[in-house]
Design a protein around this motif. Structure first.
Motif, PDB file in Angstrom:
ATOM      1  N   PHE A   1      51.324  39.646  31.428  1.00  0.00           N
ATOM      2  CA  PHE A   1      50.626  40.873  31.811  1.00  0.00           C
ATOM      3  C   PHE A   1      49.524  40.477  32.790  1.00  0.00           C
ATOM      4  N   PHE A   2      49.542  41.053  33.980  1.00  0.00           N
ATOM      5  CA  PHE A   2      48.486  40.818  34.967  1.00  0.00           C
ATOM      6  C   PHE A   2      47.500  41.970  34.885  1.00  0.00           C
ATOM      7  N   LYS A   3      46.271  41.656  34.457  1.00  0.00           N
ATOM      8  CA  LYS A   3      45.250  42.678  34.247  1.00  0.00           C
ATOM      9  C   LYS A   3      44.267  42.692  35.407  1.00  0.00           C
ATOM     10  N   TYR A   4      44.116  43.871  36.010  1.00  0.00           N
ATOM     11  CA  TYR A   4      43.105  44.098  37.031  1.00  0.00           C
ATOM     12  C   TYR A   4      42.267  45.286  36.612  1.00  0.00           C
ATOM     13  N   CYS A   5      41.259  45.594  37.383  1.00  0.00           N
ATOM     14  CA  CYS A   5      40.295  46.620  36.983  1.00  0.00           C
ATOM     15  C   CYS A   5      40.934  48.002  36.938  1.00  0.00           C
ATOM     16  N   SER A   6      40.491  48.821  36.000  1.00  0.00           N
ATOM     17  CA  SER A   6      41.001  50.186  35.884  1.00  0.00           C
ATOM     18  C   SER A   6      40.586  51.049  37.071  1.00  0.00           C
ATOM     19  N   THR A   7      39.708  50.553  37.921  1.00  0.00           N
ATOM     20  CA  THR A   7      39.393  51.258  39.171  1.00  0.00           C
ATOM     21  C   THR A   7      40.090  50.607  40.355  1.00  0.00           C
ATOM     22  N   PHE A   8      40.998  49.657  40.095  1.00  0.00           N
ATOM     23  CA  PHE A   8      41.879  49.082  41.112  1.00  0.00           C
ATOM     24  C   PHE A   8      41.096  48.457  42.260  1.00  0.00           C
ATOM     25  N   ASP A   9      39.823  48.062  41.994  1.00  0.00           N
ATOM     26  CA  ASP A   9      39.040  47.628  43.146  1.00  0.00           C
ATOM     27  C   ASP A   9      39.562  46.309  43.682  1.00  0.00           C
ATOM     28  N   SER A  10      39.754  46.312  44.978  1.00  0.00           N
ATOM     29  CA  SER A  10      40.373  45.220  45.688  1.00  0.00           C
ATOM     30  C   SER A  10      40.080  45.432  47.165  1.00  0.00           C
ATOM     31  N   THR A  11      40.724  44.672  48.014  1.00  0.00           N
ATOM     32  CA  THR A  11      40.561  44.841  49.460  1.00  0.00           C
ATOM     33  C   THR A  11      41.930  45.103  50.060  1.00  0.00           C
ATOM     34  N   PRO A  12      42.008  45.531  51.318  1.00  0.00           N
ATOM     35  CA  PRO A  12      43.326  45.760  51.918  1.00  0.00           C
ATOM     36  C   PRO A  12      44.214  44.514  51.925  1.00  0.00           C
ATOM     37  N   ALA A  13      43.614  43.340  51.874  1.00  0.00           N
ATOM     38  CA  ALA A  13      44.396  42.103  51.874  1.00  0.00           C
ATOM     39  C   ALA A  13      44.751  41.622  50.477  1.00  0.00           C
ATOM     40  N   GLY A  14      44.200  42.198  49.462  1.00  0.00           N
ATOM     41  CA  GLY A  14      44.464  41.733  48.095  1.00  0.00           C
ATOM     42  C   GLY A  14      43.232  41.877  47.236  1.00  0.00           C
ATOM     43  N   ASN A  15      43.274  41.397  45.971  1.00  0.00           N
ATOM     44  CA  ASN A  15      44.251  40.397  45.579  1.00  0.00           C
ATOM     45  C   ASN A  15      45.348  40.922  44.651  1.00  0.00           C
ATOM     46  N   ILE A  16      45.361  42.216  44.378  1.00  0.00           N
ATOM     47  CA  ILE A  16      46.330  42.715  43.409  1.00  0.00           C
ATOM     48  C   ILE A  16      47.764  42.505  43.890  1.00  0.00           C
ATOM     49  N   GLY A  17      48.038  42.881  45.124  1.00  0.00           N
ATOM     50  CA  GLY A  17      49.389  42.726  45.661  1.00  0.00           C
ATOM     51  C   GLY A  17      49.854  41.284  45.743  1.00  0.00           C
ATOM     52  N   PRO A  18      49.082  40.403  46.392  1.00  0.00           N
ATOM     53  CA  PRO A  18      49.533  39.011  46.502  1.00  0.00           C
ATOM     54  C   PRO A  18      49.725  38.319  45.148  1.00  0.00           C
ATOM     55  N   VAL A  19      48.827  38.548  44.198  1.00  0.00           N
ATOM     56  CA  VAL A  19      48.969  37.907  42.888  1.00  0.00           C
ATOM     57  C   VAL A  19      50.196  38.448  42.163  1.00  0.00           C
ATOM     58  N   THR A  20      50.377  39.756  42.177  1.00  0.00           N
ATOM     59  CA  THR A  20      51.557  40.328  41.514  1.00  0.00           C
ATOM     60  C   THR A  20      52.839  39.772  42.107  1.00  0.00           C
ATOM     61  N   ASP A  21      52.923  39.713  43.431  1.00  0.00           N
ATOM     62  CA  ASP A  21      54.134  39.181  44.064  1.00  0.00           C
ATOM     63  C   ASP A  21      54.377  37.731  43.656  1.00  0.00           C
ATOM     64  N   ALA A  22      53.308  36.935  43.590  1.00  0.00           N
ATOM     65  CA  ALA A  22      53.472  35.532  43.210  1.00  0.00           C
ATOM     66  C   ALA A  22      53.949  35.397  41.773  1.00  0.00           C
TER      67      ALA A  22
END
Length: 421
Positions: A83-104
């Motif tokens: 399970f990859f846990k990130y903030c419930s407000t999805f705070d991130s930047t246009p470059a990541g890190n939610i997308g890159p980490v999930t893909d990896a």
């Protein structure tokens, strides 16, 4: 006993939040700080382990490397699902890190798709038509639009995630979720056939998240906030645990606050209004060499040991802007982390046994300074805000936005000392 589920969390208070969710779901849960090594030991008989990283605002390649290392460590201890846990407000930047980490994580697991949902209804985070709400406001209209590191000015999760991945992003709408587990599983199969890799799901209630968790039980990688983690945890068969749960010890109690969130500022104000002792850290003075930590310790030593105390570097938006203008954003954050980490070590040496830490980056600094590798998760005081235990120290690591305004006062009420029989 091997782990049933492993979690990679992108900050320390987020790790605490998701660990509390697994515990609510009936899983005996350990929380590990930083990238673990082969010698990092877990408490006995854990069903779940959460590895809390400081990867939310790190460069994307660093966040990916740390997350993969954590995933492999969890696999080595038997975790079949990540399970990859990130903030419930999805705070991130246009470059990541939610997308890159999930893909990896998906690539490493050989998984074709994942379910994603940052909803956390007890904390006012819900998803509808792919848009993230904070209570009754769109994310982009909430105070998170002023986040000091990752200001959130868009509420569309598919749009936010599509900017961070080269893969397709899809949506499972609320109407499908409300039709139940089988309908969600069918929708996931449909999205997979359509070449979608990241499937956002709507959720307004804990019941919606329970449906999503049950539907995602066979996915190698699932992503979201603590609400989905709890739904997923409840889908696992129950396991009895005879070991007694630890309780916060008696002894001195303190709050260290570095978060500048609106809720943390409310909690500081409530603590002051209750007549309890507070001390503000002058970050600008520390930056030019004044012994601000020493002054705080001298103040602490003069306080009534039966009362909890609060030491804070938290600031209003205008105050924060002034400090950042003077020092720069990175240096201002580094000064706060260094101050509060050093103070934590010296407070524990002085006999503090209950330590409440407000803010994700602050929590990372404190646990790192104390040399704490892993803790066992205990009772929650507010949703997502549990006590954790290591030796004779109880730690509460609070996300800046979490907890009721009176949390500091309630959590640190004096613990009665048991008289000998």
């Amino acid at each position: 006993m091997s782990l049933r589920i492993g979690c990679v969390a992108d900050d320390f208070t987020g790790g605490t939040d998701v660990a509390a969710a697994f515990r609510r779901a009936g899983l005996r849960t350990a929380l590990v700080f930083g990238v673990p090594d082969a010698d990092t030991a877990l408490p006995a008989d854990c069903d779940a382990a959460v590895v809390a990283l400081k990867s939310r605002s790190a460069p994307a390649d660093e966040a990916v490397a740390d997350s993969l290392a954590a995933q492999h460590w969890l696999w080595d201890r038997g975790a079949a699902q990540t399970f990859f846990k990130y903030c419930s407000t999805f705070d991130s930047t246009p470059a990541g890190n939610i997308g890159p980490v999930t893909d990896a994580l998906l690539d490493a697991a050989g998984a074709p798709l994942t379910l994603a949902c940052p909803a956390s209804p007890p904390n006012g985070r819900t998803v509808y038509q792919g848009h993230l709400f904070v209570h009754d406001q769109l994310l982009s209209e909430s105070p998170l639009r002023h986040h000091p590191l990752n200001p959130m000015t868009d509420s569309s999760l598919p749009r936010l995630l599509a900017a961070q991945t080269r893969h397709r992003v899809g949506l499972i709408p609320l109407a499908t979720v409300r039709r139940g587990v089988a309908a969600v599983r069918d929708a996931l199969l449909d999205r997979r056939r359509d070449g979608v890799r990241h499937v956002i799901a709507d959720a307004l209630t804990d019941e919606d998240l329970a449906v999503l968790g049950a539907a995602a039980l066979e996915l190698p990688v699932v992503t979201g906030a603590a609400g989905l983690a709890e739904g997923l945890g409840r889908a696992y068969p129950a396991t009895p645990h005879p070991t007694a749960e630890p309780r916060p010890p008696a002894g001195r109690a303190a709050v260290l606050a570095g978060s500048c969130s609106a809720r943390t500022l409310e909690q500081i104000a409530h603590f002051r209004a209750a007549g309890l002792p507070t001390h503000h850290l002058d970050v600008l003075a520390a930056a030019v060499g004044r012994d601000v930590a020493g002054e705080a310790l001298a103040w602490y030593d003069a306080q009534d040991p039966d009362l909890p105390v609060l030491v804070f570097a938290s600031a209003t938006p205008d105050e924060l802007a002034a400090v950042q203008q003077e020092l720069g954003v990175a240096e201002a954050a580094a000064q706060v982390e260094a101050l509060l980490g050093a103070l934590a070590v010296r407070l524990v040496r002085r006999g503090t046994r209950r330590l409440l830490v407000a803010g994700g980056e602050t929590s990372g600094a404190v646990t790192t300074a104390l040399g704490i590798d892993a803790v066992l998760v205990g009772d929650e005081i507010d949703p997502g805000v549990p006590w954790t235990h290591t030796g004779d120290l109880a730690l509460m690591l609070k996300s800046g936005n979490f907890g009721a305004p009176d949390l500091f006062v309630r959590a640190l009420r004096p613990v009665p000392v048991k008289e000998p029989m």
